[in-house]
Design an enzyme around this catalytic site. Sequence first.
Site, PDB file in Angstrom:
ATOM      1  N   VAL A 223       0.801  -1.347   0.149  1.00 51.43           N
ATOM      2  CA  VAL A 223      -0.107   0.010  -0.019  1.00 51.43           C
ATOM      3  C   VAL A 223       1.117   1.428   0.067  1.00 51.43           C
ATOM      4  O   VAL A 223       0.383   2.414  -0.686  1.00 51.43           O
ATOM      5  CB  VAL A 223      -0.963   0.006   1.295  1.00 51.43           C
ATOM      6  CG1 VAL A 223      -1.732   1.383   1.399  1.00 51.43           C
ATOM      7  CG2 VAL A 223      -1.834  -1.236   1.124  1.00 51.43           C
ATOM      8  N   CYS A 224       2.068   1.167   0.783  1.00 53.28           N
ATOM      9  CA  CYS A 224       2.848   2.224   1.006  1.00 53.28           C
ATOM     10  C   CYS A 224       2.984   3.149  -0.400  1.00 53.28           C
ATOM     11  O   CYS A 224       3.035   4.266  -0.310  1.00 53.28           O
ATOM     12  CB  CYS A 224       4.051   2.072   1.430  1.00 53.28           C
ATOM     13  SG  CYS A 224       3.693   0.869   3.158  1.00 53.28           S
ATOM     14  N   PRO A 225       3.660   2.435  -1.603  1.00 53.63           N
ATOM     15  CA  PRO A 225       4.063   3.186  -2.610  1.00 53.63           C
ATOM     16  C   PRO A 225       2.880   3.907  -3.100  1.00 53.63           C
ATOM     17  O   PRO A 225       3.015   5.122  -3.591  1.00 53.63           O
ATOM     18  CB  PRO A 225       4.595   2.179  -3.479  1.00 53.63           C
ATOM     19  CG  PRO A 225       4.343   0.737  -2.871  1.00 53.63           C
ATOM     20  CD  PRO A 225       4.113   1.061  -1.544  1.00 53.63           C
TER      21      PRO A 225
ATOM     22  N   GLU B 229       0.393   5.380  -1.560  1.00 50.83           N
ATOM     23  CA  GLU B 229       0.209   6.612  -0.837  1.00 50.83           C
ATOM     24  C   GLU B 229       1.106   7.568  -1.195  1.00 50.83           C
ATOM     25  O   GLU B 229       0.921   8.577  -1.135  1.00 50.83           O
ATOM     26  CB  GLU B 229       0.081   6.255   0.665  1.00 50.83           C
ATOM     27  CG  GLU B 229      -1.106   5.281   1.218  1.00 50.83           C
ATOM     28  CD  GLU B 229      -1.204   5.262   2.650  1.00 50.83           C
ATOM     29  OE1 GLU B 229      -2.308   5.122   3.045  1.00 50.83           O
ATOM     30  OE2 GLU B 229       0.125   5.019   3.295  1.00 50.83           O
ATOM     31  N   LEU B 230       2.548   7.070  -1.253  1.00 54.92           N
ATOM     32  CA  LEU B 230       3.426   8.228  -1.334  1.00 54.92           C
ATOM     33  C   LEU B 230       3.502   8.600  -2.875  1.00 54.92           C
ATOM     34  O   LEU B 230       3.799   9.828  -3.148  1.00 54.92           O
ATOM     35  CB  LEU B 230       4.959   7.439  -1.244  1.00 54.92           C
ATOM     36  CG  LEU B 230       5.270   6.806   0.139  1.00 54.92           C
ATOM     37  CD1 LEU B 230       6.585   6.653   0.353  1.00 54.92           C
ATOM     38  CD2 LEU B 230       4.796   7.983   1.311  1.00 54.92           C
TER      39      LEU B 230
END
Lengths: 187, 187, 187, 187, 187, 187, 187, 187, 187, 187
Positions: H46-48, H50-51
């Site tokens: 998920v992190c990428p 969001e970034l």
Amino acid sequence: MSLINTQVVPFKVQAYHNGKFVEVTDADLRGHWSVFVFYPADFTFVCPTELEDLADLYDEFKKINCEIYSVSTDTHFTHKAWAEASPAIKKVRYPMLGDPAQKLARAFDVLIEEEGLALRGTFIIDPNGVIKGMEVNDNSIGRNAAELLRKVKAAKYVAEHPGEVCPAKWNEGAETLKPSIDLVGKI
Amino acid sequence: MSLINTQVVPFKVQAYHNGKFVEVTDADLRGHWSVFVFYPADFTFVCPTELEDLADLYDEFKKINCEIYSVSTDTHFTHKAWAEASPAIKKVRYPMLGDPAQKLARAFDVLIEEEGLALRGTFIIDPNGVIKGMEVNDNSIGRNAAELLRKVKAAKYVAEHPGEVCPAKWNEGAETLKPSIDLVGKI
Amino acid sequence: MSLINTQVVPFKVQAYHNGKFVEVTDADLRGHWSVFVFYPADFTFVCPTELEDLADLYDEFKKINCEIYSVSTDTHFTHKAWAEASPAIKKVRYPMLGDPAQKLARAFDVLIEEEGLALRGTFIIDPNGVIKGMEVNDNSIGRNAAELLRKVKAAKYVAEHPGEVCPAKWNEGAETLKPSIDLVGKI
Amino acid sequence: MSLINTQVVPFKVQAYHNGKFVEVTDADLRGHWSVFVFYPADFTFVCPTELEDLADLYDEFKKINCEIYSVSTDTHFTHKAWAEASPAIKKVRYPMLGDPAQKLARAFDVLIEEEGLALRGTFIIDPNGVIKGMEVNDNSIGRNAAELLRKVKAAKYVAEHPGEVCPAKWNEGAETLKPSIDLVGKI
Amino acid sequence: MSLINTQVVPFKVQAYHNGKFVEVTDADLRGHWSVFVFYPADFTFVCPTELEDLADLYDEFKKINCEIYSVSTDTHFTHKAWAEASPAIKKVRYPMLGDPAQKLARAFDVLIEEEGLALRGTFIIDPNGVIKGMEVNDNSIGRNAAELLRKVKAAKYVAEHPGEVCPAKWNEGAETLKPSIDLVGKI
Amino acid sequence: MSLINTQVVPFKVQAYHNGKFVEVTDADLRGHWSVFVFYPADFTFVCPTELEDLADLYDEFKKINCEIYSVSTDTHFTHKAWAEASPAIKKVRYPMLGDPAQKLARAFDVLIEEEGLALRGTFIIDPNGVIKGMEVNDNSIGRNAAELLRKVKAAKYVAEHPGEVCPAKWNEGAETLKPSIDLVGKI
Amino acid sequence: MSLINTQVVPFKVQAYHNGKFVEVTDADLRGHWSVFVFYPADFTFVCPTELEDLADLYDEFKKINCEIYSVSTDTHFTHKAWAEASPAIKKVRYPMLGDPAQKLARAFDVLIEEEGLALRGTFIIDPNGVIKGMEVNDNSIGRNAAELLRKVKAAKYVAEHPGEVCPAKWNEGAETLKPSIDLVGKI
Amino acid sequence: MSLINTQVVPFKVQAYHNGKFVEVTDADLRGHWSVFVFYPADFTFVCPTELEDLADLYDEFKKINCEIYSVSTDTHFTHKAWAEASPAIKKVRYPMLGDPAQKLARAFDVLIEEEGLALRGTFIIDPNGVIKGMEVNDNSIGRNAAELLRKVKAAKYVAEHPGEVCPAKWNEGAETLKPSIDLVGKI
Amino acid sequence: MSLINTQVVPFKVQAYHNGKFVEVTDADLRGHWSVFVFYPADFTFVCPTELEDLADLYDEFKKINCEIYSVSTDTHFTHKAWAEASPAIKKVRYPMLGDPAQKLARAFDVLIEEEGLALRGTFIIDPNGVIKGMEVNDNSIGRNAAELLRKVKAAKYVAEHPGEVCPAKWNEGAETLKPSIDLVGKI
Amino acid sequence: MSLINTQVVPFKVQAYHNGKFVEVTDADLRGHWSVFVFYPADFTFVCPTELEDLADLYDEFKKINCEIYSVSTDTHFTHKAWAEASPAIKKVRYPMLGDPAQKLARAFDVLIEEEGLALRGTFIIDPNGVIKGMEVNDNSIGRNAAELLRKVKAAKYVAEHPGEVCPAKWNEGAETLKPSIDLVGKI
């Protein structure tokens, strides 16, 4: 609290004894009188004369069923090496306890914590493991094995003759005292 | 921690000395060697023989500038009464300290708390008030004034001859040891 | 908290009693009235006059089933010696308790800790071991055995006559008071 | 610790004195001997006889410069009411201290916490505010003013004659003792 | 935490009631309403007028099954004496509790510790021993027995009529309020 | 410890007062008498009748220079909304303090922690910020503004007439008492 | 420790819901998704727009089986009054919880202790009572009900589709991610 | 206590920023708005997204003088490697903070201690380093950069226009509210 | 206390191993020798040369039934990314443990708390999970895999040949020592 | 906390060095690199081979300005005796520290408390007295002086060449690494 009339703490150490390495524990003190002789360090100066003095009287101690145990914070390995190197120590036939963990020295309150060495302390222990007499000297003074023998004999005599006590400078065979109310103020 | 090489605690007690009541304090120990001789109680049995033994050798102690102090938890009043009643105690010319507050007996770790009486403890104290030797026995064994005299002499000799130590059973006039690295393992 | 109406603590001491050494415990106080008479030290000055004063009235105390116990921090050995040396103490027929461990003096709150001696304290104890009266004086004042006897009699009378109380300076045979609501504000 | 030879605590209370309400503090005790007489409660039974007994001897106490202070945990209001209601209390000319905050009773260790009332405690206090003698009784026993007077006189005599002590049951004019080493064991 | 809606602590005190001494405990509060009325001291000034005010309305309180208990830190002995001396107190027929141990005054948080006296506190207690109302005033202000009666009646009415509450200055017979969601914001 | 005769704690709250939001602090209490009236919650049932009762007598309180402050744990926003919605609250002209942080309720010991609401507590405070009277009721009973006014007047009268006290149910203009020793036991 | 993934604490509060007063507890949260919406105070400014915003989307929340609970430290009485006074609040059909005891605000860590008011905090809670998302803002910023709805949907989708996660700004119907080792470093 | 309106703790970390390693400290947050975006780990799922979502709106944030800081407990070395490996992270132009010592994650209360990873937490920080808004989600839900931008704008608007507040779902250019007493209960 | 001869603590971590993510626990260490190799961080400088050095000798370690475990505080995700990016790490066939929760680094006492990174520590662990050897260096010095292999072989040899010990710089096949009393002082 | 990068504690011990007894303190470590080599006991088995191994490479250590210090809990007297008795130890030209007080063994965390002996621990110390490397082995494994020499050289090289680090199994003269951001993930 004084150590007099207290029980020796439980312990287990390695010792050098007549060319062998043996284990010695508090259980080994039961059934005979014992003398613990602490000294500062192997390969030093006053120490061998004291141990030799005791070695010379060793047969007398055995005669009264008393074992001698010398103790320093050196290892049993070092005791063996010393025994081989020193003419005085060669004579020793009693067990030489190694106390590198310093538990005996601390339990008998003779450890100089700053140095890791023991004071010159002597302890008379009865067949139940109870301390009956003690002597501790500054490290520059030598002890006297003959006087120690006299005291063990006195302690043993009194233990075996309930109702009698030994007067000052009592020696084997001399008269003892029998305390009674009639003696109050009469001696 | 061992009492050896520690300073005597400050104290102030009443004493009986040659027919008089006098005050004795720690300051009085300075400048000469001292021997503290604890015993359980006046008007008992072993005690007078020990005090008499010391009384007989008192001149020898004085010759080497050493004072004897006997101590029990009795009062100085009782000491006087005992001195008048007992043939042995009549001979005593050294100060007999009264320690009913039990501060000396506690400080020298010879008090039997349950009984309020002292063990038979002997302490050798140097002219600076430092304890150099100690001996404590169960109350049924008598001490030996001659051996005590030998040890005071050894302590004194070593204190006055830096660089020498006394070997085992050293007596006045005998040879001493001079520690040096060359002696390591050679004795 | 005041000691009045509290139980005497358990104790066990050696005593000198009519030429013998005996053990006295708290159990011995049961079944009769008791008087505990503390004093500073054997072989001193006011003390023998107080003990003699009690000795002179001893038969009166025994008549009302009351035992006297004198107590000092001296040993029973010293009590015997004193009894033999002092004309006043020779008269004493009640038990003289030795309290060198100072447990009684501390429990009755009469110990001068700095000196190891007891204050002049007197305690009246009932047949159940409960303290009913106490008197303590600075050591320079002597007590009065007759007044003590009066108070024991009053305590005993009231204990044996529920519902009555003794007015001021009551003496055996005098009238007592019977508290009732009707007396409120009327005396 | 015993109250004997300790200083009276600082205090400030209201008192009823000869028809007036006055404040009494510890400073008022300086410069003369004092007697503190605690009792349980106004309008009760033994109490008035004790206070009356003291009132009857009041002139004797004043002659030796000694003031009497009675104390209970009642208020000064109640003291006044009692003085008006009771024939015995009407005679009282000394200050009656009110201690409803129970600070005096607690400081002299005579408060029965469960009841909020004081035990029958008497205290002799010297001109410096130091307690020299005390007597405490279970509440069912009455005290004796004459004996109290005797003890104050003894305390005062000794305080004013250093080097002398009063023997047992000493009364004004009787001989006293002068302690010296020669008397040891001779009385 | 407020005392309101807490249980009265267990207690046992002596009281003066109609010429007799009786014991009163917390168990006595069960089964009827009670009013505790603390005041500073017997034989003082505002106090009797307050107690007399209550005495005058005593029959009204009894009609609604409510007992009055007056309390001060005086003894029951003093209460009796006051009742005999004061014309106002003579009228009192309710129990006058003695609280010299100050346990009630402390539990109801009205004790002035510095003085040992109670503040003028009134407490309404329900038949289960639960405090429902309290009023405490500085000691210079007198209370009002009629207003107290009004409040006890209100408390009782609400306790006996679940679902109703009494509005401000409600008096017996007046209308009460029945809370419901429809009244929110409508009064 | 009772709140009577203690200082009001420092505080700062928002209040609704005559159509405005104002800040009220402890400093605002100085220089006039104050009444703090706690109640559980806005938009409930007994509360508005109590606040209305006070509103009706507000001019009488102002005449004797006494301000009324009502307090609940509601916000000042809610007070305004209530004032607009309720016919009873519309009459209120005194400040209505908002105590959502519950600091006042906790300081006056009227907070019911479990509910976050205040008990019905009333406090009379003098011009120095010292609490002189308090009344707290279980939440089902309404208070009486007229009786409160009577008590404020009494407190004020006594504060302004040193040496006088108000007897029970005193009303403005009635006689007061002047305490003196002669009145003891006479009322 | 973060509140995320912890259990909601047990609670019991009064609420205003569609014209009725009802009790709401933690048990009521089981079996459906919940949203807790804290706000500072009734009758203030941003608050009603936020509650109205939620009211407008209420049907959407109900469609996905999610209940909304608004919470402030006001009482349920005030909630009812506000609902009647404010056009915005009139629209609200979800329960409005009263938290005057401030237990919920404290448990969700949104209480401003100095003010007694809650911050604007929103919490998403799953059908097991576990907090899955939270948002807290300074009180001057308004929230967004639509974004909240998006997040509840995402949380619900993931809970119901194990093995999938929602990427950034995911909206209902959009694609999700299925984590696997092959995706490491590839997105 | 909530983090809202508290100061960011002092910190110093290494960051990867546009191809360089730079140090970032709390001092760097002064003078502009900041957003802290925590995420669990580099090279996850998920992190990428969001970034990347934030990277796409980065110019909008810069326009309003707001810097973005992403934070994970990975090192800055790993951040660089990720930026080179991932197409999504390649777009990132804001600083990526390395927090392997986990001090930031702990200070913002988003550290999952058991795992050593951060929760998905977003924090809005004003130019004085004060936290004005926060959002934390369980790790399976993605955030929304556009909504974050809306909230930063609202916070900024209110900070720059004292006396105004933003209603629910406010967007740049929309009307705000001006709180006044007249609005109470009218919205 | 030294870690030597203590048991490895229980642990459970995620690892990257030959293209897969696997869980590794302390149970996995049983039944074979293990080497734990800590290093500061993935994607740094000395680290890959050390891991490559071990990779080159990996077959030798496997031959003697010894597994290698590399450990850093990075995640297993980062380990995978590093393995794909770095030519040196590509060679690694042993498990690479991820320790982001820093429990292993803390348990082996190699965590630099200020940085969240591990020191370069190597630990030799026997088939019972007991640590037999350790080496820790400042982070600027590289280790030597061949020397590590020599030490594992020595530890293994001694474990499998009771009664023998390995002399300095012993290598597989060289002679060992058999301790006996006859060797004392002879080597 | 790891000993790496901490300062050596202050110490003062007696040592045997080339036929003399000398004192060694922490101050003696300044200005050159040092190696501390702990071993269990004189006159044992592995120990002499390790010390001999170091003796053989002693000139190499001196060339790089590094002193070797061997340490055991034996006395310096025993060290001398061993040096005279053992062919291996005769070769030793570096100082042999005596640590009977066990302060060094405890400070370097290599003391086996149960036995009073040291583990085989080696420590590399820089010219500022800071520990840069350590190795500790179970007592049955011998160390390797050549590998130790390699590590001291690496530590020295890095200390003297800021900006470079030594890769795995680096040897004097080999290439080193110069860390820069461009190397991230490239080795």
